[in-house]
Structures are given as C-alpha cells and as structure tokens.
Design a protein around this motif. Structure first.
Motif, short mmCIF file in Angstrom:
data_model
loop_
_atom_site.label_atom_id
_atom_site.label_comp_id
_atom_site.label_asym_id
_atom_site.label_seq_id
_atom_site.Cartn_x
_atom_site.Cartn_y
_atom_site.Cartn_z
N HIS A 1 3.69 4.83 -10.43
CA HIS A 1 4.84 4.82 -9.53
C HIS A 1 6.08 5.09 -10.36
CE1 HIS A 1 7.29 3.83 -6.11
NE2 HIS A 1 8.06 3.16 -6.94
N TYR B 1 -2.17 2.97 -2.31
CA TYR B 1 -1.52 1.96 -1.48
C TYR B 1 -1.41 0.70 -2.30
CZ TYR B 1 -6.13 -0.10 -0.38
OH TYR B 1 -7.36 -0.69 -0.45
N TRP C 1 1.81 1.11 2.33
CA TRP C 1 1.81 2.41 1.65
C TRP C 1 2.90 2.50 0.60
CZ3 TRP C 1 -2.55 4.61 2.45
CH2 TRP C 1 -3.16 4.60 3.70
N THR C 2 4.01 1.81 0.80
CA THR C 2 5.16 1.94 -0.09
C THR C 2 5.14 0.90 -1.21
OG1 THR C 2 6.46 0.54 1.38
CG2 THR C 2 6.62 2.93 1.71
#
Length: 104
Positions: free
Chosen positions: A23, A54, A65-66
């Motif tokens: 991320h 996820y 999801w975020t």
C-alpha cells in the motif's frame, strides 16, 4: 473468504497481484511515499474472486477494500507499557483499545 461487497458499491476494479503488493500513498506530484504500515490488528489479504487486495480486522473479522485509517475525530497514541495503540476520541478524550470503526 473474500470480504463482502458493500451493497451500495460495485466491486473494486481488477488489479494485478504485483501492483497491489504494497500500500502506497500517491501524491499529486506523481511520487509515491513510503508504504504505510497496517494499524494494529489488521491484515492484508487477497481476493481471488475480485483479483485485488482487501484488509481484515482480525479480532472482529470485519473486512474492507480500502486501507484502514483511523476514522475522523479519532487519534492513535502508542502505549509504551502495553506496546500497542490506544485510540482517543479527540472531542471528549474517551480512550479505547478497540479499533474505532465508523458507523456502517
């Protein structure tokens, strides 16, 4: 098991596993910041069905999801004695060990 798709949102667009391996925060200038560390109690998993990552909160099994950020109005403080974060509601000073989920 993949996370449930929120009823008001379509599934996320497909991405390659390699593109989702870490991320990163994208800045307007097009540069990437150092990957963020997942908050305490969260893991990143892969949805084969939707071909994307996820995030799951282990204690509650809630998934999304975020990337999980501390919700607005809360802040995270590190507790040295217990070596874990404590979450503080800024308005009242209320403190909790539990992740402060926003209302669904």
């Amino acid at each position: 098991m993949p996370p449930p798709t929120p009823s008001s949102y379509p599934p996320p667009p497909p991405r390659s596993h390699a593109a989702a391996s870490s991320h990163q925060t994208h800045h307007a200038a097009g540069h990437y910041a150092i990957p963020e560390q997942l908050p305490h109690g969260w893991i990143k998993d892969w949805s084969q069905q939707y071909n994307t990552e996820y995030f799951k909160h282990v204690a509650t099994t809630r998934s999304q999801w975020t990337f999980p950020h501390v919700p607005s109005g809360w802040r995270s403080e590190w507790n040295q004695m217990y070596q874990r974060p404590v979450y503080v509601w800024a308005e009242t000073g209320f403190r909790t060990w539990e992740w402060p989920f926003p209302p669904l």
